[in-house]
Each structure stands twice: as C-alpha cells, then as structure tokens.
Enzyme design. Structure first.
Site, short mmCIF file in Angstrom:
data_model
loop_
_atom_site.label_atom_id
_atom_site.label_comp_id
_atom_site.label_asym_id
_atom_site.label_seq_id
_atom_site.Cartn_x
_atom_site.Cartn_y
_atom_site.Cartn_z
N GLU A 284 0.81 -1.23 0.00
CA GLU A 284 0.00 0.00 0.00
C GLU A 284 0.83 1.27 0.00
O GLU A 284 0.64 2.16 0.84
CB GLU A 284 -0.99 -0.01 1.18
CG GLU A 284 -2.05 -1.08 1.04
CD GLU A 284 -3.27 -0.90 1.92
OE1 GLU A 284 -3.30 0.03 2.75
OE2 GLU A 284 -4.22 -1.69 1.77
N GLU B 115 -5.37 -8.51 0.27
CA GLU B 115 -6.15 -8.14 1.46
C GLU B 115 -7.59 -7.87 1.05
O GLU B 115 -7.85 -7.32 -0.02
CB GLU B 115 -5.62 -6.88 2.15
CG GLU B 115 -4.35 -7.07 2.91
CD GLU B 115 -3.90 -5.82 3.67
OE1 GLU B 115 -4.78 -5.06 4.15
OE2 GLU B 115 -2.68 -5.62 3.76
C1 BG6 Z 1 -4.62 -2.16 4.91
C2 BG6 Z 1 -3.25 -2.44 5.46
O1 BG6 Z 1 -4.71 -0.80 4.66
O2 BG6 Z 1 -5.73 -2.40 5.68
C3 BG6 Z 1 -3.23 -3.31 6.70
O3 BG6 Z 1 -2.40 -2.97 4.48
C4 BG6 Z 1 -4.39 -2.92 7.58
O4 BG6 Z 1 -1.99 -3.15 7.32
C5 BG6 Z 1 -5.67 -3.23 6.83
O5 BG6 Z 1 -4.38 -3.54 8.82
C6 BG6 Z 1 -6.92 -2.96 7.63
O6 BG6 Z 1 -6.89 -1.64 8.09
P1 BG6 Z 1 -6.98 -1.24 9.60
O7 BG6 Z 1 -6.77 0.22 9.62
O8 BG6 Z 1 -8.33 -1.67 10.05
O9 BG6 Z 1 -5.90 -1.99 10.32
#
Ligand code: BG6
Length: 469
Positions: A166, A370
């Site tokens: 990201e 993700e």
């Molecule tokens: C993504 C990241 O933006 O979203 C992760 O690559 C992150 O590191 C995931 O944990 C979920 O976001 P958050 O802010 O709920 O942890």
C-alpha cells in the site's frame, strides 16, 4: 453482464490469508531486532494498544502455522520486518532474524502452504527515518541491499514476492496514520518520497529477476475503484481524476515504468512533482512485474469540486475514508452501500468492477492480498465465536471473484485479511479481522491463546471444495 453459468475457480487457485509482520509478530526487540517507526510510536488513539506484543506470533509461530495448515490454506501472505533482518536498516544482518523467517517459511512449506512474502509493510527502520527516511535517496540503496539479502536467503524457497504494501496509502494517509517515515520527516513532500519508493520497488523487482529467475514479483497497492456520484459530466471527470491520483499513478509506474499523465499534471499543478534525476526513468522502465497484487476493502465515490476554497474536506480520513481535495474532487458517501462498524463502506460488486478495471488496463494476473471485515467479535460462554457477519462479507466478495473470473479476468488467488487477529493500523486489537481469535485485550494481554472462529470452519470447507457452497 450476466452469465448462464459461472466459471469455476481454477485448479491451484491460491486460497490464502494475510498478515503483516509488525501487526502480528510482537517480539518487537527480540533476538537483536532493531526498532522501526511503528515500534517507537507513542501517540496511539486513546485506549488502543501499541505493537510490542501484537498477537505474539513471534513466540507462537509453530502453533499458528499448524492452525493455518488445519485451515487448509494454499497460500499465506506475510511481511518480513526489515528491522529483524537489518536492525539499523542498512548495516549488519541479524542472523537470528533471518532464522525466524526460515523457520516460518519451512513450516509453511511442510504444510503445503505457498509463502507469499511482502518485503516492506509500513515498518521503515527507525534508524533510516532518523537519516531522512524516504526523502533521502540513500534509503533506496538500503532497501535494495535489504531486498538482495531476502532473495539470497529465501529465493530458493519463495516463488511469490510483493514489494511494498500500500505505497499509495502511505503517500495519501501515511502522515495521519504514521506509517510513512515517522514524524521526523514531515517537512519533505510525500510525492518525493513516493518517487524514491517507486525507484526502490523497480530496483528490487529487477534484482529479483536477475538473482532468482523463477521468482514472480508484483506491487501491492490498495486499489479501490472510484465511482462518480452521478452521470453529471463534471462528477465523471472528478472520479477519473481521483482514480488517476489514488490508483493508476502507482500501477502505471509499476507496470509501464512511467507516470500516469493525469496524475503527473496534478502533481505539477499543485507544486508536488518530485525531482526526477537523470537515470531514474530508465530504472523505472527496466522493471517488469509478473503479476499485480492488490488490497481491496471498498470503492470510493467522488463528485465535482465546488470550487477552489469552497470544498470542506472531510476530517479524519484513512485508507477507506477519502477526504476530498479542494479543486480536485469531493468525497461523498455512496447511498447504495452499507457501512461496517468503523464507517468503511461495503461493496462486493465494486470488487468485480475493480478487478475488471485493473485487468483491462494492465493485462497481468491478479492476486488479492487483502480484503476483510474489521469487527468487535464476542466470545460466547462456551468459547465459540460466531462471526456470521464476517462469513457473509467474505462470501459476498468471493462470489464477485467468481464473476470476475467469468468475465475473463485472470485471478491467481485470494488472501483475505487476516489469517489471525492482529493489531489494526490505527484502531487497536479490538477491531478484529482473523479466522483465528487471539485472547487479548487492548491493555490486558490475557492468555494470548488461539481459538477457531466460525469463519475458520466455513473457509476450511470452501477451500476443500474449491468452490462456494
Ligand atoms: C490495509 C493495510 O490498509 O488495511 C493493513 O495494508 C491494515 O496493514 C488493513 O491492517 C486494515 O486496516 P486497519 O486500519 O483496520 O488496520
């Protein structure tokens, strides 16, 4: 488009799950590890934990890998912490840190799980941050040396590599979430840092292809297609601008080795264009990814700006809550979408649209690294965890992957966030994502024991069938 019959998931589809090093491992200073920018953070939102213990995966690695094997994962996407391998970012290699990831990778391979390795996930070495972070071109060389160490150590065991997680979120929201290069370096333009990261990424991709010709590498941005608020031509243009700035800037450079023209014009107009040194263009053009990895949580929606000075930016954005930018676009809510408990919109159909847009632009295989639902899970008195809302979210998104495959998109695999509960980027451990529950609170570490949620059994059956029931 609708189809009489959907194309099945291909044989060998990489059903996986994801984590990142600093969010899951803990052991923040164990066995010679150096501090990263996330380790030294102290400004955590009220009531949320830091990353010192996280899910304590560092000390539970064998148990966790056994659970991933039981889940039936075909792939596990994790990140290596730069500061475990090179504690000060650019000096001596730490043998104990190297050994930890050999142990993890060997454990995964023994379970028949393909390791998918992210080289860098928000955890810049603090020592490099103190020397100017990504604003300093020396960080590019440090990253290249670190990457070469990874390829030399793990290249014979790991086929799938991701460069930088990201990068677009680091540039757009990195200062707010403290994931770019720490408070020390806020004076330097994020787009100059971005340019240096793009060079670091290109250098690592080229070097991996030289050192390990069988390896496959891709960038791993957060890609969220941006809808126009309406078919009003000005809204369509605003969405196109935000798509260029948020999404295509990063993938155009990674794949084509040149900046997106609309994004570049935006940078010049705003006085944000980076200094490009002689030779930089050649470095960017020489690197070729084998696939595109992307993280997807939901789409965004943009409307035409009201006019310079008239746009009220939305306060407190994050990866999924865009803030708008005066004179460029207004961020608006999409009335057709529900939101999760943290205000993030939920858009499974937008997932299919995002697949199609990326594939049509770049014609490379796609790997989802993700996608998932953060929620406050409850443990029932008998110890079970009924996360049917997560199953619903995952089911709806997996359905759309199958639609995308039926559209002709080449999809390599799906690694939802997250394999096991871990600490969020800015909302603590209570915002849970895992198939495996970790018994700890924000301040109270409790037993750190592991339990299988309902989603664990559901995903296990799906992987076994290679199909949605
Ligand atoms: C993504 C990241 O933006 O979203 C992760 O690559 C992150 O590191 C995931 O944990 C979920 O976001 P958050 O802010 O709920 O942890």
């Amino acid at each position: 488009m609708q189809y009489a019959e959907l194309t099945p998931f291909p044989e060998g589809f990489l059903w996986g799950a994801s984590t990142s090093g600093y969010q899951v491992e803990g052991g923040w200073d164990a066995d010679g590890k150096g501090p990263s920018i996330v380790d030294v953070r102290t400004d955590f939102p009220h009531g949320t934990t830091d990353y010192r213990v996280a899910a304590d995966h560092y000390h539970h690695v064998d148990e966790d890998v056994a659970l991933f094997g039981e889940l039936g994962l075909k792939a596990y996407r994790f990140s290596i912490q730069w500061t475990r391998i090179v504690p000060d970012g650019d000096g001596a290699v730490n043998a104990a840190g190297v050994a930890f990831y050999h142990r993890l990778i060997d454990g995964l391979l023994a379970q028949g799980i393909e390791p998918v390795v992210t080289m860098y996930h928000f955890d810049l070495p603090q020592a490099l941050a103190e020397r100017g972070g990504w604003g300093n071109r020396a960080t590019i060389d440090a990253f290249a040396r670190y990457a070469e160490t990874l390829f030399a150590e793990y290249g014979s065991k790991v086929t799938y590599w991701l460069t930088i997680n990201e990068q677009n979120m680091m540039v757009l929201y990195g200062q707010m979430l403290d994931i770019l290069d720490g408070p020390l370096n806020r004076g330097v333009s994020a787009y100059q840092k971005n340019h240096h990261m793009l060079l670091a990424q290109a250098t690592a991709m080229a070097r991996l292809h030289e050192m390990v010709p069988t390896a496959k590498v891709g960038p791993a941005p957060n890609i969220a297609y941006v809808y126009p608020e309406s078919c009003r031509p000005e809204d369509v243009l605003a969405a196109s601008d935000f798509n260029a700035i948020r999404n295509w800037l990063y993938l155009d450079v990674a794949v084509h080795g040149r900046y997106n023209p609309i994004a570049w014009r935006y940078l010049v107009e705003r006085g944000l264009a980076p200094v490009v040194e002689p030779g930089d263009d050649a470095i960017l053009a020489a690197a070729k990814p084998d696939f595109i990895a992307f993280n997807y949580y939901a789409t965004h929606t943009a409307a035409a700006p009201l006019g310079e000075g008239d746009d009220a930016p939305i306060e407190g954005g994050d990866q999924q809550i865009s803030m708008g930018e005066a004179g460029v676009y207004r961020a608006v809510a999409n009335p057709h979408l529900a939101k999760n408990a943290f205000g993030w919109e939920i858009d499974p159909v937008g997932f299919r649209t995002t697949f199609r847009e990326i594939y049509e632009r770049y014609h490379l295989p796609l790997l989802v690294t993700e996608n998932g639902l953060g929620a406050f899970d409850e443990v029932a008195p008998d110890g079970t965890i009924h996360d049917d809302y997560r199953i619903e979210y995952l089911r709806a998104h997996i359905e759309q992957i199958q639609w995308a495959i039926s559209d002709g998109v080449e999809v390599m695999g799906y690694c939802p966030w997250s394999a096991i509960d871990l600490v969020s980027t800015h909302q603590g451990i209570s915002k849970r994502y895992g198939f495996v529950y970790v018994d700890r609170g924000e301040d109270d570490l409790r037993t750190l024991g592991r339990s299988r949620k309902d989603s664990f059994f559901w995903y296990q059956a799906l992987i076994k069938a290679n199909a949605l029931a």
